[in-house]
Scaffold this motif. Structure first.
Motif, PDB file in Angstrom:
ATOM      1  N   ASP A 308     -34.524  43.768  -7.977  1.00 12.39           N
ATOM      2  CA  ASP A 308     -34.506  43.546  -9.419  1.00 12.39           C
ATOM      3  C   ASP A 308     -35.608  44.333 -10.117  1.00 12.39           C
ATOM      4  N   ASP A 309     -36.166  45.322  -9.413  1.00 14.21           N
ATOM      5  CA  ASP A 309     -37.241  46.144  -9.957  1.00 14.21           C
ATOM      6  C   ASP A 309     -36.713  47.558 -10.158  1.00 14.21           C
ATOM      7  N   GLU A 310     -36.434  47.931 -11.409  1.00 13.85           N
ATOM      8  CA  GLU A 310     -35.835  49.238 -11.674  1.00 13.85           C
ATOM      9  C   GLU A 310     -36.797  50.382 -11.368  1.00 13.85           C
ATOM     10  N   MET A 327     -29.818  55.015 -13.558  1.00 10.87           N
ATOM     11  CA  MET A 327     -29.232  53.775 -14.069  1.00 10.87           C
ATOM     12  C   MET A 327     -29.672  53.573 -15.497  1.00 10.87           C
ATOM     13  N   ARG A 328     -29.045  52.607 -16.158  1.00 11.06           N
ATOM     14  CA  ARG A 328     -29.442  52.211 -17.505  1.00 11.06           C
ATOM     15  C   ARG A 328     -29.652  50.700 -17.521  1.00 11.06           C
ATOM     16  N   ILE A 329     -30.740  50.277 -18.121  1.00 12.29           N
ATOM     17  CA  ILE A 329     -31.061  48.859 -18.222  1.00 12.29           C
ATOM     18  C   ILE A 329     -30.660  48.378 -19.615  1.00 12.29           C
ATOM     19  N   VAL A 330     -29.853  47.321 -19.664  1.00  9.99           N
ATOM     20  CA  VAL A 330     -29.321  46.810 -20.927  1.00  9.99           C
ATOM     21  C   VAL A 330     -29.949  45.453 -21.217  1.00  9.99           C
ATOM     22  N   GLU A 331     -30.751  45.377 -22.279  1.00 10.65           N
ATOM     23  CA  GLU A 331     -31.368  44.108 -22.669  1.00 10.65           C
ATOM     24  C   GLU A 331     -30.568  43.410 -23.751  1.00 10.65           C
ATOM     25  N   THR A 332     -30.029  44.154 -24.683  1.00 13.94           N
ATOM     26  CA  THR A 332     -29.172  43.595 -25.729  1.00 13.94           C
ATOM     27  C   THR A 332     -27.960  44.516 -25.868  1.00 13.94           C
ATOM     28  N   ALA A 333     -27.043  44.153 -26.741  1.00 16.39           N
ATOM     29  CA  ALA A 333     -25.826  44.936 -26.909  1.00 16.39           C
ATOM     30  C   ALA A 333     -26.120  46.352 -27.399  1.00 16.39           C
ATOM     31  N   ARG A 334     -27.278  46.554 -28.055  1.00 20.93           N
ATOM     32  CA  ARG A 334     -27.577  47.854 -28.644  1.00 20.93           C
ATOM     33  C   ARG A 334     -28.667  48.630 -27.926  1.00 20.93           C
ATOM     34  N   ASP A 335     -29.457  47.947 -27.108  1.00 20.72           N
ATOM     35  CA  ASP A 335     -30.616  48.574 -26.500  1.00 20.72           C
ATOM     36  C   ASP A 335     -30.364  48.888 -25.030  1.00 20.72           C
ATOM     37  N   GLU A 336     -30.393  50.184 -24.676  1.00 23.32           N
ATOM     38  CA  GLU A 336     -30.279  50.624 -23.298  1.00 23.32           C
ATOM     39  C   GLU A 336     -31.431  51.567 -22.980  1.00 23.32           C
ATOM     40  N   VAL A 337     -32.019  51.390 -21.801  1.00 25.34           N
ATOM     41  CA  VAL A 337     -33.120  52.244 -21.367  1.00 25.34           C
ATOM     42  C   VAL A 337     -32.658  53.047 -20.156  1.00 25.34           C
ATOM     43  N   SER A 407     -28.921  43.369 -17.668  1.00 21.10           N
ATOM     44  CA  SER A 407     -27.873  43.917 -16.809  1.00 21.10           C
ATOM     45  C   SER A 407     -28.091  45.411 -16.589  1.00 21.10           C
ATOM     46  N   ILE A 408     -27.431  45.941 -15.560  1.00 20.42           N
ATOM     47  CA  ILE A 408     -27.589  47.344 -15.174  1.00 20.42           C
ATOM     48  C   ILE A 408     -26.264  48.075 -15.333  1.00 20.42           C
ATOM     49  N   LYS A 409     -26.322  49.259 -15.914  1.00 16.36           N
ATOM     50  CA  LYS A 409     -25.199  50.188 -15.919  1.00 16.36           C
ATOM     51  C   LYS A 409     -25.552  51.374 -15.019  1.00 16.36           C
ATOM     52  N   THR A 410     -24.554  52.154 -14.672  1.00 20.81           N
ATOM     53  CA  THR A 410     -24.828  53.350 -13.882  1.00 20.81           C
ATOM     54  C   THR A 410     -25.519  54.389 -14.759  1.00 20.81           C
ATOM     55  N   GLY A 411     -25.982  55.474 -14.148  1.00 27.08           N
ATOM     56  CA  GLY A 411     -26.632  56.527 -14.904  1.00 27.08           C
ATOM     57  C   GLY A 411     -25.738  57.152 -15.955  1.00 27.08           C
ATOM     58  N   LEU A 412     -24.422  57.129 -15.701  1.00 30.67           N
ATOM     59  CA  LEU A 412     -23.463  57.671 -16.666  1.00 30.67           C
ATOM     60  C   LEU A 412     -22.984  56.626 -17.661  1.00 30.67           C
ATOM     61  N   GLY A 413     -23.536  55.417 -17.558  1.00 29.11           N
ATOM     62  CA  GLY A 413     -23.202  54.384 -18.534  1.00 29.11           C
ATOM     63  C   GLY A 413     -22.030  53.504 -18.174  1.00 29.11           C
ATOM     64  N   ASN A 414     -21.582  53.536 -16.920  1.00 25.11           N
ATOM     65  CA  ASN A 414     -20.463  52.696 -16.498  1.00 25.11           C
ATOM     66  C   ASN A 414     -20.929  51.301 -16.102  1.00 25.11           C
ATOM     67  N   LYS A 415     -20.090  50.319 -16.324  1.00 22.16           N
ATOM     68  CA  LYS A 415     -20.438  48.920 -16.055  1.00 22.16           C
ATOM     69  C   LYS A 415     -20.558  48.658 -14.558  1.00 22.16           C
ATOM     70  N   LEU A 416     -21.565  47.878 -14.183  1.00 27.73           N
ATOM     71  CA  LEU A 416     -21.747  47.446 -12.790  1.00 27.73           C
ATOM     72  C   LEU A 416     -21.629  45.933 -12.641  1.00 27.73           C
ATOM     73  N   ASP A 417     -22.294  45.198 -13.549  1.00 25.40           N
ATOM     74  CA  ASP A 417     -22.334  43.743 -13.439  1.00 25.40           C
ATOM     75  C   ASP A 417     -20.923  43.174 -13.641  1.00 25.40           C
ATOM     76  N   GLY A 418     -20.468  42.354 -12.690  1.00 21.49           N
ATOM     77  CA  GLY A 418     -19.136  41.789 -12.757  1.00 21.49           C
ATOM     78  C   GLY A 418     -18.060  42.699 -12.199  1.00 21.49           C
ATOM     79  N   ARG A 419     -18.439  43.904 -11.813  1.00 19.04           N
ATOM     80  CA  ARG A 419     -17.471  44.875 -11.302  1.00 19.04           C
ATOM     81  C   ARG A 419     -17.862  45.388  -9.918  1.00 19.04           C
ATOM     82  N   GLY A 420     -19.061  45.998  -9.826  1.00 19.85           N
ATOM     83  CA  GLY A 420     -19.525  46.537  -8.562  1.00 19.85           C
ATOM     84  C   GLY A 420     -19.143  47.988  -8.380  1.00 19.85           C
TER      85      GLY A 420
END
Length: 501
Positions: A308-310, A327-337, A407-420
């Motif tokens: 859990d440590d990016e 990867m991209r870290i998503v804290e809110t619907a609008r904020d991705e790091v 939650s975490i997205k891939t580097g290209l912005g694809n969903k991971l959580d709930g999908r894998g």
């Protein structure tokens, strides 16, 4: 004489006054039911205040308070805008006025008071030490907000309390439908390992008492507690019943293990088994890559990896991929790091990434990064789809809260959580030698046209998992994984064809 009696009564009454006008406790009774009520209330107050600054996804304090009922199946807690009520089975055992919003100490006192009432009702809760109460209660509070959250106890506080370290018998598992405890994993070198306990064994009795009759709290106290703890355990194994004695001891696990599979004609293969994505794992892997710099390939085993440590994940991925978006870290619907390693790659050797349904957190993001950057071939079964990173909240008592609220997205912005992430090579479909021979023949002849589910955002995830199911035999999976990985890494045409998929 009457005046003297009145003065004595007045002094007693003043001495028994609550700590404040609205306090539930009295200053002359700082310890109640074995708990330091003011210290505990202060800790809970700090927790509520700090949790209030976290994105709770619309949840409020009532949810946290009501989650205390998770401490016992007979407890039911209801928090309204005016009252906080504890019902034990069908009887109301506590009824307090709800503190006003922002009255953190009031909520802390309410929590402590509810815990005291629960301990009055249940012997197992009464048997918990003060630090044990903290861990059980705060776990309940945090999970009420975040089902993946947890409380990390302060080992320093444990030592200060009674001079002993928390330890373990060295096994993992879960109850079956009859209430017995099925062992799922053994820590190498731990007491359970030395005693001959194996994954799959069933624990049916501890110290002469049926496990089915023990509460989860009592069972946890046997498995993990102080190093003076010794238990006689009755096991049911494939060879029959046997009794073993387990004494808790300190168990230390490395975050990564390295196995060099040497080859007299080449540099051989490096097998890297990652247990946790951490700075410690990064250091171990970096040293191994430097030591075996002539290796022909790397088997990166993430089948049981969590994280859990990016930042640690970025360092690990950077060793193989350099400065690319991992990867991209998503804290809110609008904020991705966007997370990008700071250094260059230290190796360019071929990589096979092993994964399974136990690959989760930042380990899933790493598997996705190897895939999206065409840096490794994914082999195994679909990952967990539990890709989150943590917010850590340090507490004044030395412990900490960990909320997996990002939650975490891939580097290209694809969903991971709930999908894998889905493998390119599904191990569960090539278990036999004949299946492997046919598979690799098709790959060599460029007749391997596997459907890449990672490219399909609207795929039925459950259907994909059914088509590539979990392998239930660990020995079988290890043998197949090593044979398939070695073939991929030692045959350039096979590797390149699979990477192109």
């Amino acid at each position: 004489m009457k005046i003297n009696k009145f003065l004595v009564w007045l002094m007693l009454a003043v001495g028994a006054m609550p700590a404040s006008a609205n306090s539930l406790f009295f200053e002359e009774e700082p310890v109640q039911g074995g708990l330091h009520v003011f210290d505990m209330s202060n800790t809970f107050a700090e927790i509520y205040q700090k949790l209030n600054g976290i994105n709770w996804a619309g949840k409020n304090l009532n949810i946290a308070v009501e989650s205390l009922e998770n401490l016992h199946k007979s407890a039911h807690v209801a928090a309204t805008d005016e009252r906080v009520v504890l019902v034990w089975d069908d009887t109301i055992v506590a009824n307090f006025p709800r503190p006003s919003d922002g009255d953190w100490y009031g909520f802390g006192e309410i929590t402590t008071a509810l815990v005291l009432k629960m301990r009055e009702q249940d012997a197992a809760l009464r048997s918990l030490s003060e630090s044990g109460v903290y861990q059980a209660v705060v776990d309940g509070l945090v999970r009420g907000i975040d089902e993946n959250g947890r409380y990390i106890y302060s080992q320093a506080a444990e030592v200060a309390e009674d001079g002993r370290l928390l330890t373990s018998v060295g096994l993992e598992g879960a109850r079956d439908e009859r209430g017995n405890f099925r062992v799922s994993a053994i820590y190498k070198g731990a007491p359970a390992d030395i005693a001959g306990v194996s994954a799959g064994d069933l624990i049916v009795q501890i110290n002469g008492r049926a496990v089915a009759d023990m509460s989860d709290v009592e069972l946890a106290q046997v498995m993990r507690g102080f190093n003076s703890g010794t238990s006689k355990v009755k096991l049911l194994t494939p060879a029959g019943g046997k009794d073993v004695v387990l004494r808790r001891a300190s168990v230390v696990l490395a975050d990564a293990d390295i196995i060099h599979r040497s080859n007299p004609k080449s540099g051989g293969l490096i097998e890297i088994v990652v247990h946790k994505i951490s700075d410690g794992a990064v250091n171990i892997i970096n040293e191994a890559l430097a030591r075996y710099s002539d290796a022909d390939g790397v088997i990166l085993d993430l089948r049981a990896a969590v994280g859990d440590d990016e930042r640690a994940a970025a360092k690990l991925g950077g060793l193989f991929m350099g400065q690319v978006p991992l990867m991209r870290i998503v804290e809110t619907a609008r904020d991705e790091v966007e997370i990008v390693p700071g250094g260059n790659a230290v190796t360019d050797v071929p990589v096979v990434v092993l994964m399974s349904n136990m690959t989760r957190g930042t380990a899933e993001a790493l598997a996705a990064a190897f895939y999206e950057n065409a840096r490794g071939v994914l082999v195994g079964t679909p990952t967990a789809g539990s890709a989150r990173t943590a917010t850590r909240i340090d507490l004044d008592n030395g412990g900490a809260l960990v909320l997996l609220n990002k939650s975490i997205k891939t580097g290209l912005g694809n969903k991971l959580d709930g999908r894998g992430i889905f493998p390119i090579v599904c191990l569960s479909n090539i278990r036999s030698q004949q299946q492997q021979d046919v598979f690799f023949l098709n790959v060599i002849n460029s007749n391997f046209n596997a459907r890449d589910f990672n490219r399909e955002p609207d795929i039925d995830v459950a259907a994909v998992r059914r088509g590539c199911p979990v392998i239930t035999s660990g020995t079988d999976e290890d043998a197949v994984a090593m044979a398939v990985s070695a073939k991929i890494l030692t045959d350039k045409k096979v590797y390149n064809n699979l990477l192109a998929e």
